[in-house]
Design an enzyme around this catalytic site. Structure first.
Site, PDB file in Angstrom:
ATOM      1  N   ASP A  36       0.847  -1.183   0.000  1.00  0.00           N
ATOM      2  CA  ASP A  36       0.000   0.000   0.000  1.00  0.00           C
ATOM      3  C   ASP A  36       0.888   1.241   0.000  1.00  0.00           C
ATOM      4  OD1 ASP A  36      -2.248   1.619   0.212  1.00  0.00           O
ATOM      5  OD2 ASP A  36      -2.531   1.273   2.347  1.00  0.00           O
TER       6      ASP A  36
ATOM      7  N   GLU B 273       2.393   5.082  -4.124  1.00  0.00           N
ATOM      8  CA  GLU B 273       2.341   6.012  -5.257  1.00  0.00           C
ATOM      9  C   GLU B 273       3.676   6.721  -5.517  1.00  0.00           C
ATOM     10  OE1 GLU B 273      -1.231   4.595  -4.094  1.00  0.00           O
ATOM     11  OE2 GLU B 273      -0.034   5.859  -2.788  1.00  0.00           O
TER      12      GLU B 273
ATOM     13  N   ASP C 250      -9.233   3.319  -1.631  1.00  0.00           N
ATOM     14  CA  ASP C 250     -10.036   3.729  -0.480  1.00  0.00           C
ATOM     15  C   ASP C 250     -11.385   4.291  -0.916  1.00  0.00           C
ATOM     16  OD1 ASP C 250      -7.860   2.961   0.968  1.00  0.00           O
ATOM     17  OD2 ASP C 250      -7.141   4.989   1.364  1.00  0.00           O
TER      18      ASP C 250
END
Length: 767
Positions: A432, A435, A574
Site C-alpha cells: 500500500d 504512489e 479507499d
C-alpha cells in the site's frame, strides 16, 4: 488528519536556460493548433517500416519551452496487428520508460506488405494517420493538428468520430465509457481516495476505441505526468495528449474485435500472472483490529456463522509504532501471531499482512532502517542526502527500486521477518501507500515538526490484551547528488513544470516524493513517479518467490503502471460505503480486468470509509462474489462490517459464496486463459456483442469470462432491477429457466437482498 495544502511557487532555474528565450505559457491566449509543426525529410524505408527526420516547419511557438528544431521518427510494423511509432530527440538522450521496468515485446514478425493496419503520412506539414486495411477506415489522424515537441511539453492530437466510444486511460472512477466532450484524464499517481473525475492511484495510458466496424487500441508508453483531453466542438471530436516529459512512444493495435485488442495489448504489456487457487476465496481485513485476539475472534466468528473465510488479513495495526517489518510485542506478540498462523494453516486457511514501502527513520529501533541505511538504498535529494517525508511511523525514507542493492535488501527483510521457522509465515502480501504516498505537504521543510503536529505515529487507543488468552479460532461466536541531474538537464523546472497537468493534488510533489528526487541510476522522480508502485510490486513478488520457492505468489497492490498485472493483483483503493461507489466499482473492475491486463482486481466490499448499511453490505457481498479479488475491508473509524454482523448480510454472503464456489473452476480457468493469451477475465457486454450499440455505455452489468452475465441490483432499498439482455439465449443461474434476449431491457423483480441476478449464456451452437 491531513493539513490544508499550501501553494508554493519556486523560481525558474533561469541560469540553466538563459539562452533559450522561452515563453513560459501558462498562457490561455496561445493557440497550439496554430503552431508550425514539422516537415518530414530524409524519409526512407526499412524492412519492416520507415525512418524520417522531422524538421520544425516555421517560426517556433515555444509554448511551454523551446521547440525542438529536429526530431527523429521510427515506424515499425512489429506484427501484422501492431504498429510501433517512436518520436524523439536525435541529438540528446531523453528519458524513456526503462526496459527493466517495462520489457518491450521481442517477437517481431511484421512487414510493410501485409499488415491489418497501415501508417500513412503527409510530409509538409507532417501529419500521420493509422488506417484499417479491410475497411480503409481512419483510426488515428493528426491532420490539422501540429505536433509540438518541447523539453517539458509534448503534444499529439487526433480527430475522432462523433460520439466516439473511448474506454481506458485509467485509473479513474468515471463511467467505463468516457464522455467524449470535455473529459480530461490526468495520469499522475496519487493517494487521494477515489473521487470521480480525478487522477487516482495508477497510470495506464492505453485506450480502446470501439466502432460497429471494429475495435482498435492506442498505447502511449510514457510514465511522465500527462493530461489526455477528450473534447467535442463544432469542428468535431478530438483526443489530445499533453505530456510533460519523456518521448512519444506509441503502439497501435489493430483488433478488430475487442478481445483481439485485449490480447494484442497483453503481448505488449505482458501476460497476467497466475495466482494460487486459494486467492479466489473470501478475504477479510480491517484497518483497526486492535490486537491478536481480535484477529483470532474474527476468524472464529466466520466459522461460527458458517461463512467460508479463505484468508485473514491484518493491516498496519500489527506493527510496532507503524514501523514496517516489526510487530507490536504487547498487542501482536510474535508467539501469538505464529500461533494464529499455525491454526489457520492447520484449517487450510491463509494469512496476509500489509507491507508499506516507507521505512521509519528510527535508528536502533527499526532494524530495517539500519540495514537499509548501511546499504544506501534510499531515494536521494539532489544534494545526495536521503529524501524524507511522513507516513504512519512518522519521518520516513523510501527504498529506491532502481538501486541494484534494493532487491537483495527487500528480499532479506522478507526472509528475516516472515521466516516460517521463527517469524510470521505469511501466504501472500498486501502493499500500500506506494504512489508513493506521503502525509507531508509541499515543500515539507521540516518533516520532524510536521510529523509531531500530525501525531505520527498514532498512539494506541486501547490497553493491550493479556498475552495468555486462549485463541478462539474454531470456537463458538463471541458477543459481537546534484550531478545526478545532468541526464535530464533539458528540463528547466521539474518542481513547477511550465505546463501544469490537472493534478487533483495540486503541486506534483505534494504528499509524495518530490519530483527532483534522484535515483541511483540518475533518473529523477519527475520521470519515474508513476513507476514506483509497479517497481515495488515486482520487487515484492520476487521477495515472496524467494521465501516460498515453487509456490505461486499472491501480491495485492494499490498503485500500478502499465504491465503491473504480469506480477500482481490490484484493489481499487479507499472507496466509501456509498451506493455511488458500489456502482463505480463495476467500471473500475472492468478497466483493470478488461483493458489494463490486471485481472485479479476488486473493490473493498461494503466500502472502506464511512459506515455501511445492512442493505448496502448485503448487496455488495453478492456483487463482491463476482469480483476476481473478493475482500471485505474497512477503516478503523467506521462500524464493524464483517459479513456475520447482520443476519441479512450473512445470508447474502453464504448464498453468493455458494455461487462463487460452484463457479470456482470456471473462474480459475478464465484467469489461466488470461495468463496464456490475455483473454479478458471480465468483459463489458460490448466485448461479446460488438455490433449492438445499446451495449456500448453499459457499465452496471458485466460478463465473467464469456458466459456468466452478472446484473446486480444497484439502487438503494429496491428489490428490482432493469437489465439489458442482448439478442441471445440465457439461462437463469439458479432455476435454469430460459430467457430469449431480444436486445431490450427486461425488468427483474422480487430480488431478495440476499440474491443477485446471474445468467448463463447459451453456447453459440444453440440449444
Amino acid at each position: 488528519m491531513r493539513p490544508e495544502k499550501r501553494a508554493l511557487m519556486l523560481p525558474l532555474l533561469s541560469s540553466v536556460i538563459a539562452n533559450v528565450g522561452i515563453v513560459l505559457a501558462q498562457n490561455a491566449t496561445v493557440n497550439v493548433d496554430a503552431c508550425p509543426g514539422y516537415n518530414a525529410t530524409n524519409v526512407f524505408n526499412i524492412r519492416n517500416g520507415l525512418k524520417a527526420d522531422l524538421v520544425l516547419a516555421g517560426k517556433a511557438c515555444n509554448v511551454y519551452g523551446k521547440d525542438y528544431e529536429r526530431l527523429s521518427l521510427t515506424l515499425t510494423y512489429e506484427t501484422d496487428n501492431r504498429i510501433h511509432l517512436k518520436i524523439t530527440d536525435p541529438s540528446n538522450s531523453r528519458y524513456e520508460v526503462p526496459e527493466s521496468v517495462f520489457p518491450r515485446p521481442k517477437s517481431w514478425d511484421g512487414n510493410r506488405d501485409s499488415p491489418n493496419i497501415n501508417f500513412r503520412y503527409t510530409k509538409s506539414p507532417f501529419s500521420f494517420s493509422i488506417t484499417r486495411k479491410s475497411t480503409n477506415e481512419v483510426l488515428f489522424n493528426t491532420t490539422g493538428y501540429p505536433l509540438v515537441f518541447e523539453p517539458q511539453y509534448l503534444r499529439v492530437k487526433t480527430s475522432l468520430p462523433t460520439n466516439a466510444n473511448i474506454y481506458g486511460l485509467g485509473e479513474h472512477s468515471n463511467s467505463f465509457r468516457l464522455p467524449p466532450e470535455n473529459t480530461v484524464r490526468t495520469l499522475w499517481n496519487r493517494d487521494g481516495g477515489i473521487p470521480n473525475g480525478t487522477n487516482l492511484y495508477s497510470d495506464h495510458p492505453v485506450y480502446f476505441e470501439h466502432r460497429t466496424t471494429g475495435t482498435h487500441g492506442v498505447f502511449l508508453l510514457n510514465s511522465n505526468g500527462m493530461d489526455v483531453k477528450l473534447q467535442t466542438a463544432n469542428s468535431g471530436t478530438t483526443l489530445e495528449y499533453n505530456v510533460i516529459g519523456g518521448i512519444l512512444d506509441f503502439y497501435f493495435l489493430a483488433g478488430p474485435s475487442p478481445v483481439d485488442v485485449a490480447r494484442q495489448y497483453a503481448a505488449v504489456a505482458g501476460l497476467p500472472a497466475e495466482i494460487p487457487y486459494w486467492g479466489l476465496g473470501l478475504h477479510q481485513c480491517r484497518y483497526g483490529y486492535q490486537n491478536y485476539y481480535e484477529v483470532a475472534q474474527v476468524v472464529a466468528n466466520y466459522s461460527a456463522a458458517n461463512i467460508p473465510l479463505e484468508t485473514m488479513w491484518t493491516d498496519i495495526d500489527y506493527m510496532y509504532e507503524r514501523l514496517v517489518f516489526t510487530n507490536d510485542p504487547q498487542y501482536f506478540p510474535l508467539s501469538r501471531m505464529r500461533e494464529i498462523v499455525s491454526d489457520l494453516h492447520a484449517r487450510g486457511q491463509q494469512y496476509i499482512v500489509m507491507v508499506d514501502p516507507a521505512v521509519g527513520v528510527r535508528p536502533g529501533i527499526s532494524k530495517a532502517y539500519d540495514r537499509g541505511q548501511a546499504l544506501g538504498v534510499w531515494m536521494k535529494n539532489p544534494d545526495g542526502s536521503n529524501f524524507q517525508g511522513i507516513v504512519w511511523p512518522g519521518v520516513t525514507v523510501w527504498p529506491d527500486w532502481f538501486n541494484p542493492k534494493t532487491p537483495t535488501y527487500w528480499a532479506n527483510e522478507f526472509q528475516l521477518f516472515f521466516n516460517p521457522q521463527n517469524g510470521i509465515d505469511i501466504d501472500g502480501v498486501w502493499i500500500d501507500m506506494n504512489e508513493p504516498s506521503s502525509f507531508c505537504t509541499y515543500p515539507c521543510a521540516n518533516p520532524s515538526a510536521e510529523a509531531i503536529s500530525q501525531t505520527m505515529p498514532p498512539s494506541r487507543t486501547s490497553p493491550p490484551p493479556a498475552s495468555t488468552l486462549s485463541l478462539p479460532i474454531g470456537t463458538s461466536i463471541p458477543s459481537l547528488g546534484s550531478n545526478l541531474l545532468k541526464r535530464d538537464s533539458m528540463y528547466t523546472n521539474v518542481l513547477n513544470p511550465p505546463y501544469t497537468i490537472n493534478n487533483a493534488g495540486g503541486n506534483l510533489s505534494d504528499r509524495t516524493a518530490f519530483t527532483n528526487v534522484v535515483h541511483s541510476n540518475g533518473l529523477i522522480e519527475y520521470d519515474t513517479h508513476n513507476l514506483y508502485g509497479t517497481m515495488m510490486s515486482s520487487t515484492t513478488r520476487d521477495a515472496m518467490a524467494k521465501r516460498r520457492p515453487g509456490l505461486r505468489t499472491f501480491v495485492i497492490t494499490r498503485s500500478t503502471f502499465a504491465g503491473a498485472g504480469a506480477k500482481v493483483g490490484k484493489w481499487l483503493g479507499d472507496n466509501m460505503s456509498t451506493w455511488e461507489d458500489y456502482r463505480n466499482s463495476i467500471a473500475g473492475m472492468l478497466g483493470f480486468a478488461s483493458l489494463f491486463q490486471v485481472p485479479e482486481v476488486g473493490s473493498d466490499v461494503c466500502g472502506f470509509g464511512a459506515n455501511t448499511t445492512e442493505t448496502l453490505c448485503a448487496r455488495w457481498a453478492t456483487l463482491g462474489a463476482f469480483n476476481p479479488f473478493y475482500r471485505n475491508h474497512n477503516v478503523d473509524t467506521s462500524i464493524s462490517q464483517e459479513f456475520y454482523r447482520w443476519p441479512t448480510v450473512a445470508q447474502a454472503a453464504r448464498n453468493a459464496i455458494d455461487m462463487r464456489y460452484r463457479l470456482l473452476d470456471y473462474f480459475y480457468t478464465a484467469l489461466h486463459q488470461a495468463h496464456l493469451d490475455g483473454t479478458p477475465v471480465l468483459q463489458p457486454l460490448w466485448f461479446q456483442y460488438p455490433k449492438d450499440t445499446n451495449t456500448y455505455g453499459i457499465d452496471l452489468q458485466f460478463l465473467f469470462g464469456e458466459s456468466i452475465l452478472v446484473s446486480p441490483v444497484t439502487q438503494e432499498n429496491v428489490t428490482s432491477v432493469s437489465v439489458y439482455l442482448p439478442n441471445d439465449v440465457f439461462y437463469d443461474f439458479k432455476s435454469y429457466a430460459i430467457t430469449n434476449g431480444t436486445g431490450a431491457t427486461v425488468d427483474l423483480s422480487n430480488i431478495d437482498y440476499t440474491e443477485i441476478p446471474v445468467h448463463i449464456r447459451a453456447p453459440e451452437e444453440g440449444l
